[in-house]
Enzyme design. Sequence first.
Site, PDB file in Angstrom:
ATOM      1  N   GLY A   1       0.754  -1.163  -0.232  1.00  0.00           N
ATOM      2  CA  GLY A   1       0.258  -0.157  -0.345  1.00  0.00           C
ATOM      3  C   GLY A   1       0.661   1.290  -0.047  1.00  0.00           C
TER       4      GLY A   1
ATOM      5  NE  ARG B   1      -1.544  -4.817  -1.843  1.00  0.00           N
ATOM      6  CZ  ARG B   1      -1.167  -4.380  -0.626  1.00  0.00           C
ATOM      7  NH1 ARG B   1      -0.019  -4.653  -0.359  1.00  0.00           N
ATOM      8  NH2 ARG B   1      -1.920  -3.573  -0.284  1.00  0.00           N
TER       9      ARG B   1
ATOM     10  CG  ASP C   1       4.992  -6.241   8.940  1.00  0.00           C
ATOM     11  OD1 ASP C   1       6.162  -6.074   9.037  1.00  0.00           O
ATOM     12  OD2 ASP C   1       4.259  -6.991  10.203  1.00  0.00           O
TER      13      ASP C   1
ATOM     14  CB  THR D   1       2.120   1.217   6.186  1.00  0.00           C
ATOM     15  OG1 THR D   1       0.980   0.641   6.347  1.00  0.00           O
ATOM     16  CG2 THR D   1       3.724   0.202   7.643  1.00  0.00           C
TER      17      THR D   1
ATOM     18  CG  ASP E   1      -2.270   0.015   8.240  1.00  0.00           C
ATOM     19  OD1 ASP E   1      -3.089   0.974   7.800  1.00  0.00           O
ATOM     20  OD2 ASP E   1      -1.943  -0.635   6.879  1.00  0.00           O
TER      21      ASP E   1
ATOM     22  CG  ASP F   1       1.005  -3.070  10.039  1.00  0.00           C
ATOM     23  OD1 ASP F   1       1.642  -2.254   9.694  1.00  0.00           O
ATOM     24  OD2 ASP F   1       0.163  -3.470   9.519  1.00  0.00           O
TER      25      ASP F   1
ATOM     26  NE  ARG G   1      -1.914  -4.726   6.784  1.00  0.00           N
ATOM     27  CZ  ARG G   1      -0.565  -5.555   6.901  1.00  0.00           C
ATOM     28  NH1 ARG G   1      -0.653  -6.318   5.820  1.00  0.00           N
ATOM     29  NH2 ARG G   1       0.026  -5.366   7.713  1.00  0.00           N
TER      30      ARG G   1
END
Length: 324
Positions: free
Chosen positions: A15, A76, A107, A129, A131, A133, A175
């Site tokens: 992303g 992707r 990740d 990212t 996120d 995360d 996410r």
Amino acid sequence: MAELNKTIGVLTSGGDSPGMNAAIRAVVRTGIAKGLRVMGISRGYNGLITGDLTEMDLRSVSDIIHRGGTVLYTARSPEFKTEEGMQKAIKVCKEQNICGIAVIGGDGSFRGASDLSERGVPCVGIPGTIDNDISSSDYTIGFDTSVNTAMEMVDRLRDTTESHDRCSVVEVMGRRAGWIALDTAIAVGATAVLVPEIPYDVEKELIPRIQKIQKTGKKHYIVVVAEGVGHTSEIAQLIEEKTGIEARATVLGHVQRGGSPTVRDRVVASQMGYHAVELLASGIGNRVVVMKDSKIVDYDIYEALKMVKPFDERLYNISNTINI
């Protein structure tokens, strides 16, 4: 000192996030300053497989630091997850004499980087990212911009929510992580925040909380829901049924990925990009550049992928205490 004409690559994968361009810029200009040839790899690992590479110079990255998205594009790559796809990518690296790659992403991108590293192409990961995360890093590029965008959107929603004495149930991205939701909730004074990391019973906890706050004279409410929790429309419907308060669900969606990056994202991206090239120029790969305790450091890529990031339960409790 870097070997003259030594070649490195840079790609963005997964992303997109605001600040990726600042990281690309830092990689390219630091690389050139150290006597490296820098190849921009378009559309992530797909571009590495197909050989979609362009040599970048100082002017290739002019006037991009303020732009959202990524000038290298992203995609992707299911093919890259196969051994055949990885061997195609390695073949391109050999043809271009690429001795290391800066991989900007999350990740999933880092797992691809570790696969390449295992097969002899040293990679350095840079966490990009929204996120936030990445287990090994306190902060990821794009998070601050995303939270500021979410805050601005919720502030706008509050105007109409207040005008109609409604409850706005707002779903933010993230996410499977609740970092965007938690920071947004604190920033907008949300009545409640629902995150995947903390089990929450809507009927037994959220409804009584709203009813209790109703008795203090409050007439409009904001509930922030993390993407990983979901069921936003169902939550809004339940609130309306149980409290009698008109409730509306809003999903902010991909608007949170766009826009000009904030100062923090531009600065952190520049620091991380610089650090990544320092490693690659010294012949060091298989690392992930991260922020730890406000400092830019690097970890072994395999160890970094095994790390677990604890959720900030104290900040969650602060939100529940002061947002009433």
